[in-house]
Design a protein around this motif. Structure first.
Motif, PDB file in Angstrom:
ATOM      1  N   ALA A 157       0.813  -1.211   0.000  1.00 55.17           N
ATOM      2  CA  ALA A 157       0.000   0.000   0.000  1.00 55.17           C
ATOM      3  C   ALA A 157       0.849   1.264   0.000  1.00 55.17           C
ATOM      4  N   ASP A 158       2.009   1.223   0.633  1.00 53.15           N
ATOM      5  CA  ASP A 158       2.845   2.416   0.799  1.00 53.15           C
ATOM      6  C   ASP A 158       4.109   2.315  -0.043  1.00 53.15           C
ATOM      7  N   ALA A 192      -0.297   2.120  -8.767  1.00 51.22           N
ATOM      8  CA  ALA A 192      -1.693   2.130  -8.324  1.00 51.22           C
ATOM      9  C   ALA A 192      -2.420   0.877  -8.806  1.00 51.22           C
ATOM     10  N   GLY A 206      -1.860  -1.996  -6.535  1.00 54.23           N
ATOM     11  CA  GLY A 206      -2.366  -1.952  -5.167  1.00 54.23           C
ATOM     12  C   GLY A 206      -1.829  -0.839  -4.291  1.00 54.23           C
ATOM     13  N   ALA A 207      -0.960   0.020  -4.807  1.00 56.28           N
ATOM     14  CA  ALA A 207      -0.467   1.133  -3.993  1.00 56.28           C
ATOM     15  C   ALA A 207      -1.616   2.070  -3.636  1.00 56.28           C
ATOM     16  N   ARG A 208      -1.586   2.579  -2.406  1.00 62.60           N
ATOM     17  CA  ARG A 208      -2.622   3.508  -1.961  1.00 62.60           C
ATOM     18  C   ARG A 208      -2.048   4.825  -1.453  1.00 62.60           C
ATOM     19  N   ARG A 209      -0.771   4.819  -1.061  1.00 64.53           N
ATOM     20  CA  ARG A 209      -0.092   6.026  -0.595  1.00 64.53           C
ATOM     21  C   ARG A 209       1.308   6.044  -1.188  1.00 64.53           C
ATOM     22  N   ASP A 228      -1.965  15.076  -0.564  1.00 65.75           N
ATOM     23  CA  ASP A 228      -2.899  14.512   0.407  1.00 65.75           C
ATOM     24  C   ASP A 228      -2.694  15.183   1.762  1.00 65.75           C
ATOM     25  N   GLY A 288      -7.007   8.542  -7.284  1.00 65.22           N
ATOM     26  CA  GLY A 288      -7.461   8.307  -5.916  1.00 65.22           C
ATOM     27  C   GLY A 288      -6.366   7.788  -5.015  1.00 65.22           C
ATOM     28  N   LEU A 289      -5.125   8.109  -5.350  1.00 61.79           N
ATOM     29  CA  LEU A 289      -3.956   7.685  -4.584  1.00 61.79           C
ATOM     30  C   LEU A 289      -3.508   8.852  -3.705  1.00 61.79           C
ATOM     31  N   CYS A 308      -0.979  11.058  -2.279  1.00 62.81           N
ATOM     32  CA  CYS A 308       0.417  11.357  -2.617  1.00 62.81           C
ATOM     33  C   CYS A 308       0.883  12.613  -1.897  1.00 62.81           C
TER      34      CYS A 308
END
Length: 205
Positions: free
Chosen positions: A2-3, A66, A69-72, A115, A174-175, A177
């Motif tokens: 995720a990170d 992304a 599966g990356a979210r941040r 973000d 929708g990531l 950053c």
């Protein structure tokens, strides 16, 4: 994972992997985009993936991460101080961004936004100043002095090549950053202080 950490320079990606990860493994080397995986001392497993130079390359990397599966994602890199009281080796976090590059403009007509939660966490963790970052396409800019003055008058404190594109891609996908940068040159300089850059970038990591 995720990170993700996103240094621009493949050499910095290697240095960060050696500094932060236990037994880092190269996970990617396509197109010279060196990426590493491994576990930190606190048990986290953040991929460290180089984006190389410029917004277009950074957008490709962010988009593909992304999809995996990356979210941040946090951009880590160098920047040029625009004569606003910052000097070589100073650490900054992008509290806002201005796009003077083609990639971020192609993704959105709005200013790219970091973000808020991730940016606040970076600012709390590192002794860094929150600033406005402007990103452009030109490293060797024949009109650098005039352009830097215009950006400074518009509120930017530092300039780089990738932050706006990374944030714009994150906004679109929708990531979450954010960007943490070290000043590696000042507006009147003709080159980077490589030693200060490496020290600062490793500190940011």
């Amino acid at each position: 994972a995720a990170d993700v950490l996103l240094p621009g320079d493949p050499g910095v990606a290697l240095a960060l992997a050696q500094e932060l990860l236990d037994r880092p493994r190269m996970a990617n080397h396509s197109h010279g985009l060196w990426g590493y995986s491994g576990r930190t001392a606190t048990g986290h497993e953040p991929p460290i993936q180089a984006t190389r130079i410029g917004g277009p390359s950074a957008v490709v990397v962010v988009t593909e991460l992304a999809a995996h599966g990356a979210r941040r994602a946090v951009r880590i890199g160098g920047c040029v101080a625009l004569g606003t009281g910052l000097g070589t080796g100073d650490l900054v976090v992008a509290g806002a961004a201005m796009g003077a590059d083609g990639a971020s403009a192609a993704l959105s007509e709005r200013a790219p936004e970091p973000d808020p939660a991730l940016t606040a966490a970076l600012a709390d963790t590192a002794p860094a100043r929150l600033v406005t970052v402007v990103s452009s396409d030109l490293f060797h800019d024949p009109h650098r002095t005039e352009r830097h003055a215009r950006w400074r008058d518009a509120g930017a404190a530092v300039a780089d090549l990738e932050t706006a594109a990374v944030l714009a891609a994150g906004n679109r996908l929708g990531l979450a950053c954010a960007a943490a940068l070290v000043v590696v040159a000042e507006t009147a300089d003709v080159g980077w202080d490589e030693e200060a850059a490496e020290r600062g970038l490793l500190h940011l990591g």
